[in-house]
Design an enzyme around this catalytic site. Structure first.
Site, PDB file in Angstrom:
ATOM      1  N   THR A 232      21.216  55.406  86.857  1.00 32.84           N
ATOM      2  CA  THR A 232      22.395  55.347  86.342  1.00 32.84           C
ATOM      3  C   THR A 232      22.592  54.427  87.837  1.00 32.84           C
ATOM      4  OG1 THR A 232      22.437  57.348  85.231  1.00 32.84           O
ATOM      5  CG2 THR A 232      24.769  55.355  86.397  1.00 32.84           C
TER       6      THR A 232
ATOM      7  N   GLU B 218      25.250  56.488  95.974  1.00 32.88           N
ATOM      8  CA  GLU B 218      24.956  57.959  96.475  1.00 32.88           C
ATOM      9  C   GLU B 218      24.100  59.191  95.386  1.00 32.88           C
ATOM     10  OE1 GLU B 218      23.927  61.760  96.880  1.00 32.88           O
ATOM     11  OE2 GLU B 218      25.817  62.664  97.207  1.00 32.88           O
TER      12      GLU B 218
ATOM     13  N   CYS C 191      23.010  67.207  95.066  1.00 31.82           N
ATOM     14  CA  CYS C 191      22.232  66.588  95.253  1.00 31.82           C
ATOM     15  C   CYS C 191      21.291  66.560  96.725  1.00 31.82           C
ATOM     16  CB  CYS C 191      23.279  65.263  95.459  1.00 31.82           C
ATOM     17  SG  CYS C 191      23.760  63.788  94.345  1.00 31.82           S
TER      18      CYS C 191
END
Length: 477
Positions: free
Chosen positions: A234, A252, A286
């Site tokens: 994305t 990020e 993440c």
């Protein structure tokens, strides 16, 4: 605006445009990942709603940018206070839509962290930098707000990451339009309602919707910068669509963090740190350990210690007392985790604990330790983003650094050793934006955080993160 102690089902959820609740023409159900129950209805915003929100932000920008630094700081501190006061009502809503436990490192912690990050960011300053002041003249660099910042947030930390996006932007004098993940929009709506109790109308707007709203944001000529936390795929699309208007970007993106355990550690002493470095938020983080490299001499002992922890960890509905891990947040991610584990098993990996869905309602997948994992398995090469940890055996330290770096991602990494100087030297060889020693994923508001390689562009947090919400103007006199 909304009462900060609202319960999940008390009032409807609306977009907030120019300080006003704006119902969607249609709505979309938000379901509890623990049991499939309805939590609430997300308003489906339209491209027209996005245009209205951007116009409201652009109209509000001159006044907010002209607001004194002291007043912007005071406003952010007030927001922090209100967010902290909202924990009793907001935490159950966050748990209902995201799945994480209320206690521990769950919903109460996340909302408290959002308040703490807001409070820290309020105290940051970017004074005028004087580069020259002599008989030949004076050179100053001033930091000025960019304009309208577009924010797209993910489903793993819906409130905390919204704070990471919004608060530095408004602290620097920008206005914001945010689009939350359609999987977890409800707590973010309440968060924006709290913000609108403090800030002037139009400074922070929220438009919920499907992917088309995010795509329209990154291409919108009225948005000057995009900030996004989410997948690398994305992120690439956002970069491409933002290129037409040369937007500034802070991205990020995905991580596949490596942790390297040296042979001098005590397996029992590091097991808990390794476990939570991998399984915080059920592995849906993440910057958590996605690949664990353990020296051959202590490999079995580390695997045994991790397996014991994984087998004993309480998993269930996050509203139940004592639960430490909740469900995977959504069906797509749940299926991905299952697929990666099955492929690893077929390729020769050993499942030490877990390894199969628990069955019944909800997207529950047990904490899973996978031994004898190797490069070439998707579970190692790709980001699993779930409650599974592949453990890879190594014998040569220098070779394992090269293997850890042989990945397109570069978000975080860690080295575990009793010799901190040696660990530091090795950590500095890791190709990642943040490296830790004897810990992993412990981000903090006074330390810049961001990825390299395909894990992102730019940083968040601290002065460096605040600066990314500004443009520099050089003044020569």
């Amino acid at each position: 605006m909304a009462d900060t102690a609202k319960e999940a089902t008390s009032d409807p959820f609306h977009n907030i445009i120019n300080g006003r609740a704006t119902p969607g023409a249609e709505t979309f159900p938000v379901l509890d990942p623990a049991n499939g129950a309805l939590v609430g209805h997300m308003p489906l915003g339209t491209p027209g709603d996005l245009d209205d929100a951007v116009e409201a932000a652009r109209n509000a920008f001159p006044g907010w940018a002209a607001t004194s630094d002291a007043d912007r700081k005071a406003a952010c501190l007030k927001i922090a206070d209100l967010v902290e006061q909202s924990i009793p009502g907001l935490a159950p809503l966050l748990t209902a839509e995201q799945g994480k436990p209320i206690g521990g490192f769950g919903s109460q912690w996340e909302i408290g962290a959002a308040a703490a990050w807001t409070r820290h960011t309020a105290g940051l300053e970017l004074p005028v930098s004087v580069l020259q002041d002599n008989n030949e003249g004076r050179v100053e660099v001033h930091r000025k707000p960019i304009g309208v910042v577009g924010s797209i947030t993910p489903w793993n930390f819906p409130v905390l990451i919204a704070a990471w996006h919004i608060i530095p932007a408004v602290r620097a004098g920008n206005c914001v339009v945010i689009k939350p993940s359609p999987n977890t929009p409800l707590a973010t709506i309440r968060f924006v309602e709290i913000i609108n109790q403090v800030l002037p109308a139009g400074v922070v707007n929220i438009v919920c919707g499907a992917d088309e709203i995010g795509a329209a944001m990154s291409a919108h000529p009225g948005i000057d910068k995009m900030v996004f936390t989410g997948s690398t795929g994305t992120g690439r699309k956002i970069m491409a669509s933002a290129a037409e208007t040369v937007k500034r970007l802070t991205l990020e993106l995905g991580g596949n963090d490596a942790a390297i355990v040296l042979p001098d550690v005590d397996p029992q002493a590091v097991a808990e740190g390794l476990f939570w470095g991998a399984f915080l938020n059920n592995g849906q983080t993440c910057a958590c350990i996605k690949r664990l490299y353990v020296h051959d001499s202590i490999y079995d002992a580390v695997c045994d210690a991790l397996s014991a922890l994984a087998a004993a960890i309480p998993m269930g509905d996050g509203r139940q007392d004592g639960v430490a891990l909740g469900p995977v947040q959504n069906a797509m991610q749940f299926e991905r985790v299952k697929e990666l584990v099955e492929e690893a098993k077929a390729s020769g990996a050993r499942i030490l604990t877990g390894g199969a869905p628990s069955g019944g309602p909800g997207y529950f997948y047990p904490a899973t330790i996978v031994a004898d994992a190797q490069h070439g398995m998707r579970l190692v090469d790709e980001e699993q983003f779930g409650p599974v940890l592949p453990v890879i055996r190594y014998t040569d330290v220098e070779a394992v650094i090269a293997r850890a770096n042989d990945n397109p991602n570069g978000l975080g990494g860690s080295v575990w050793s009793q010799d901190t100087e040696r660990a530091k030297a090795l950590a500095l060889q890791l190709e990642c934006g943040t490296a830790w020693i004897n810990k992993h994923g412990m981000i903090q508001p006074n330390a810049p955080f961001g990825g390299i390689k395909q894990s992102g562009v730019g940083v968040q947090f601290a002065e460096a993160g605040l600066m990314e919400n500004t443009v520099g103007q050089t003044l020569i006199m």
